[in-house]
Motif scaffolding. Structure first.
Motif, PDB file in Angstrom:
ATOM      1  N   PHE A 277       0.895  -1.164   0.252  1.00  0.00           N
ATOM      2  CA  PHE A 277       0.390   0.136   0.263  1.00  0.00           C
ATOM      3  C   PHE A 277       0.529   1.542  -0.105  1.00  0.00           C
ATOM      4  O   PHE A 277       0.435   2.143  -1.087  1.00  0.00           O
ATOM      5  N   VAL A 278       1.735   1.096   0.940  1.00  0.00           N
ATOM      6  CA  VAL A 278       2.788   2.695   1.263  1.00  0.00           C
ATOM      7  C   VAL A 278       3.243   2.397  -0.407  1.00  0.00           C
ATOM      8  O   VAL A 278       3.222   3.522  -1.062  1.00  0.00           O
TER       9      VAL A 278
ATOM     10  N   ARG B 170       2.525   1.874  -3.121  1.00  0.00           N
ATOM     11  CA  ARG B 170       1.660   2.103  -4.565  1.00  0.00           C
ATOM     12  C   ARG B 170       1.766   3.986  -4.398  1.00  0.00           C
ATOM     13  O   ARG B 170       1.628   4.599  -5.391  1.00  0.00           O
ATOM     14  N   GLU B 171       1.206   4.395  -2.758  1.00  0.00           N
ATOM     15  CA  GLU B 171       0.834   5.253  -2.568  1.00  0.00           C
ATOM     16  C   GLU B 171       1.977   6.332  -3.001  1.00  0.00           C
ATOM     17  O   GLU B 171       1.627   7.161  -3.649  1.00  0.00           O
TER      18      GLU B 171
ATOM     19  N   MET C  47       3.950   6.078  -5.673  1.00  0.00           N
ATOM     20  CA  MET C  47       4.107   6.149  -7.063  1.00  0.00           C
ATOM     21  C   MET C  47       3.150   7.089  -7.236  1.00  0.00           C
ATOM     22  O   MET C  47       3.364   7.667  -8.674  1.00  0.00           O
ATOM     23  N   ALA C  48       1.670   6.805  -6.705  1.00  0.00           N
ATOM     24  CA  ALA C  48       1.066   7.818  -7.180  1.00  0.00           C
ATOM     25  C   ALA C  48       0.935   8.665  -7.021  1.00  0.00           C
ATOM     26  O   ALA C  48       0.151   9.830  -7.431  1.00  0.00           O
ATOM     27  N   GLU C  49       2.000   9.598  -5.668  1.00  0.00           N
ATOM     28  CA  GLU C  49       1.751  10.984  -5.342  1.00  0.00           C
ATOM     29  C   GLU C  49       2.957  11.618  -5.780  1.00  0.00           C
ATOM     30  O   GLU C  49       2.802  12.451  -5.923  1.00  0.00           O
TER      31      GLU C  49
ATOM     32  N   PRO D 110       8.243  -0.279 -11.420  1.00  0.00           N
ATOM     33  CA  PRO D 110       8.517   1.857 -12.413  1.00  0.00           C
ATOM     34  C   PRO D 110       9.459   2.296 -11.736  1.00  0.00           C
ATOM     35  O   PRO D 110       8.953   4.014 -12.027  1.00  0.00           O
TER      36      PRO D 110
END
Ligand SMILES: Nc1nc2c(ncn2[C@@H]2O[C@H](COP(=O)(O)OP(=O)(O)O)[C@@H](O)[C@H]2O)c(=O)[nH]1
Ligand SMILES: [Mg+2]
Lengths: 432, 303
Positions: B21-22, B24-25, B27-29, B60
């Motif tokens: 979760f961390v 992905r957060e 990578m998204a932000e 990524p």
């Protein structure tokens, strides 16, 4: 200290689960001693840590080995002999791994207790048997209920100093039980202990034949937390869209996220918010392969059968069980910023699940006195560590539930847009 | 609801889910995340989690090795193989080069742990990384026990323990101004034993020095240091061949081995479960300096 007898063989890791708990108590109630005791009795304190603590205690002139030095890790904390910040500690038994959020007790640290309680399955509050309930015990109980921590344990400590008198225990237990009844506390367990001597910590003590409940560790190991999760309302906030740019995997489009609540299965009909478009789940992927179902707290990647425009901040739910799509939010806020108070008209960034928006404070209904629960409707602002009920308006809709129903889709933080600091924590009461 | 069996989640699965979760957060932000890869077991586990977080896509973001020049050959070899298999972009921030260009000066005692920090910060500036994944765990050290999952660093890379952002629920605040950055610690809630259980469960290969092997070592202050190009015998010292393994892998000139017979992951787990000394206490000369050694280094911008 004597070492309690515990199984030490390596546990089959797959059988252990995880329990997070937050501790709270006033200064000198014995919180550090209790944590030290738990770590010691579960063989978590390492020899070099103990040595370092002994040396540090000696050089400070402490008369006893000050186990508080194990958790008070910052220079300022050691110099001032206080705990400033949330410290995380870890221990495990063959049944469970435990994460302790050790939060300091003073009112100026309400912010820290709120932080520690936000992810806790259980809160552990300490009182000194000689002093009984004090203002802080009530505040800690209130914060536990405000943050919806599902289980509460009250440890009545220093029973050795009141000769293990059952009447002392009964009086405090009765008083606390009737106070807790007003607070919607789900599950309350009260344990008489001596943290210093280890009575009723890792095993039942012979000093309290009149107490027929579990030892603290036994309770921590057995308290049933699996059903604290909301497995009814499907809520899947989309974190990130996975679209491999590769020649081997083509046309893959998956929505990555952590299941907030409910159970998702391939074939389920779902709705995507805020668009309201519907589809069905084509598959649920993990790096270990597809799964038949996903439930909290799994991190998975969901694929849908229809091409819908979905991005971060959207939410997947079921068509007949959806959160509110709301820009007007009523919430309890705990203010966490020392530099400026929350005021009506104030504008902030708001982060709610994976969605970030802007918000303005439309109204402050009241400020709550966390000690007396008195509501001050005249209040014009919320200072650091103050809690109040506010009305917010957001720039884009939040996909929100009541916090009491869902701690993930019901909680949010406020961020100051110039300093980027996290300035408030909110729990949604109503969203429309 | 009282179905407990079908919806059970083991502690390792819960930790994995949180770490994914961390990641992905982040990578998204963030625009330019990077994963700090030392070749140690924690960064190896972190890399596996990154693999799992973005599958079936590739990881990524690039990985960065702050290379002290004091390496174990096995670790460098491992690094290069992993990076090639995963198709990653590797950035090497070299302390040796920084010494040659005058960015940092070699310390009189020749140790390079402390002078890594300016090298790390220069690379962050050069590549404009805004989020740096680190493999630190809170059980390692008491200053780390107080550090956030998302740890804000100012434009000098400094950590201010008294000015940390509260972290509630899974709501991480990664906002920052240009030049500032966030260190992200996805393994914050893992213990050494959790890491080993995970390595076993995932069957993650490790550099061979993590398992018991015979090595020429010299005993100093109760620790066993490998005798090699970085650690030479001093007058009066004698070396001996002992069966050892490494619990942590840092600067080869400062990391000690522990006596061990554990040559499989299962044996290591048994050993770690029974050990009475923390991994840093057992193996890191650099942490022994003072009670606040780690806090001070973090304030300067250390990992
Ligand atoms: N007699 C007795 N003393 C205790 C007990 N628990 C803690 N203490 C003492 O109370 C004092 C404060 O304890 P400490 O753990 O530092 O409290 P904290 O401020 O809540 O962390 C210390 O002197 C402890 O030794 C207990 O169960 N019995
Ligand atoms: Mg204390």
């Amino acid at each position: 200290m004597s070492q309690a007898v515990l199984e030490t063989e390596t546990a089959p890791a797959a059988r252990m689960d995880l329990l997070r708990f937050a501790t709270a108590g006033s200064v000198d109630d014995g919180k550090s001693t209790l944590i030290g005791r738990l770590l010691y009795d579960t063989k978590t304190i390492f020899a070099d840590q103990l040595e370092a603590v002994e040396a540090a205690s000696a050089s400070r002139g402490d008369e006893y080995t000050n186990l508080a030095l194990l958790t008070d890790g910052l220079r300022a904390e050691r110099e001032q002999g206080i705990t400033i910040d949330v410290a995380y500690r870890y221990f495990a038994t063959p049944r469970r791994k435990f994460i302790i959020a050790d939060t300091p007790g003073h009112i100026q640290y309400t912010r820290n207790m709120v932080t520690g309680a936000s992810t806790a399955d259980l809160a552990l509050i300490l009182v000194d048997a000689r002093k009984g309930l004090v203002e802080q015990s009530r505040r800690h109980a209130f914060l536990t209920s405000l943050l919806r921590v599902p289980h509460l344990v009250l440890c009545i400590n220093k029973m050795d100093l009141v000769d293990w008198d059952k009447a002392v225990y009964d009086k405090i237990a009765d008083e606390f039980t009737s106070f807790a009844a007003k607070l919607e506390i789900g599950d309350l367990t009260i344990i008489p202990v001596s943290a210093l001597n280890g009575d009723n910590i890792a095993s039942r003590s012979e000093n309290s034949p009149w107490y027929d409940g579990p030892s603290l560790l036994h309770h921590l190991e057995h308290v049933h937390i699996a059903s604290d999760r909301n497995l009814v309302d499907v809520r899947f906030p989309v974190q990130y869209v996975i679209r491999p740019q590769s020649t081997t995997v083509t046309d893959y489009r998956g929505y990555a996220g952590q299941v907030a609540s409910g159970v998702l299965k391939p074939g389920d009909e779902v709705m995507v918010l805020p668009s309201g478009m519907t589809s069905t789940i084509a598959g649920i992927d993990t790096a270990d392969g597809p799964v038949d179902e996903a439930f909290p707290p799994m991190s998975v990647t969901v694929r849908l059968n229809d091409e819908i425009d979905i991005s971060r901040g959207d939410l997947i739910c079921r068509p007949h069980n959806a959160p509110a799509v709301a820009q007007d939010i009523e919430a309890m806020i705990c203010w966490m910023d020392e530099t400026a108070p929350l005021r009506v008209g104030g504008k902030y960034a708001i982060k709610h699940t994976t969605r970030t928006a802007r918000t303005v404070v439309r109204g402050l209904q009241y400020r709550l006195d966390v000690n007396t629960l008195h509501r001050d409707e005249q209040a014009g602002e919320l200072q650091l560590n103050e809690i109040g009920r506010v009305r917010l308006r957001t720039t884009v809709p939040l996909l929100a539930d009541e916090y009491r129903r869902n701690r993930t889709t019901g909680g949010f933080i406020l961020i100051d847009e110039s300093t980027n600091r996290t300035v408030g924590a909110g729990m949604i009461i109503e969203a429309q | 609801m009282s179905q407990t069996k079908p919806y059970r989640v083991s502690h390792l699965d819960a930790l994995e889910a949180e770490s994914i979760f961390v990641m992905r957060e982040v990578m998204a932000e963030f625009e330019r995340p990077v994963l700090l890869f030392s070749g140690g077991k924690d960064s190896i586990v972190m890399l596996r989690l990154a693999e799992k977080a973005f599958a079936p896509a590739r990881i990524p973001f690039p990985v960065m090795h702050v290379d002290t020049g004091h390496n174990f050959a096995e670790v460098l070899e491992y690094r290069d193989t992993r990076v090639a298999t995963l198709g990653l972009n590797l950035v090497v921030a070299s302390v040796q080069e920084a010494i040659e260009t005058g960015l940092v000066r070699e310390l009189p005692d020749g140790t390079r742990n402390r002078i890594q920090t300016p090298v790390l910060l220069a690379a962050v500036e050069k590549y404009r990384f805004d989020a740096l994944f680190g493999g630190a765990r809170r059980d390692e050290e008491k200053a780390r026990a107080k550090e956030r999952m998302f740890s804000f660093r100012d434009e000098f890379g400094q950590w201010d323990p008294k000015n940390q952002r509260p972290e509630l629920w899974g709501l991480y605040n990664g906002k920052h101004h240009p030049g500032e950055s966030i260190r992200v610690f996805p393994l914050s809630n893992w213990t050494e034993l959790d890491v080993w259980h995970y390595i076993a469960k995932e069957q993650i290969p490790l550099p061979s020095i993590y398992y018991a092997h015979d090595r020429e070592v010299v005993e100093r202050g109760g620790m066993f240091y490998a005798v090699n190009e970085f650690i030479r015998l001093r007058d009066g010292e004698t070396s001996e061949v002992r069966r050892v393994r490494y619990r942590t892998v840092g600067d080869a000139s400062q990391t000690a081995a522990v006596l061990s017979e554990a040559d499989t992951v299962e044996k290591v787990i048994d050993e770690v479960a029974a050990t009475r000394i923390t991994e840093r206490g057992a193996t890191r000369g650099d942490d022994k300096v003072s009670e606040a050694a780690m806090e001070d280094r973090k304030r300067e911008g250390y990992f």
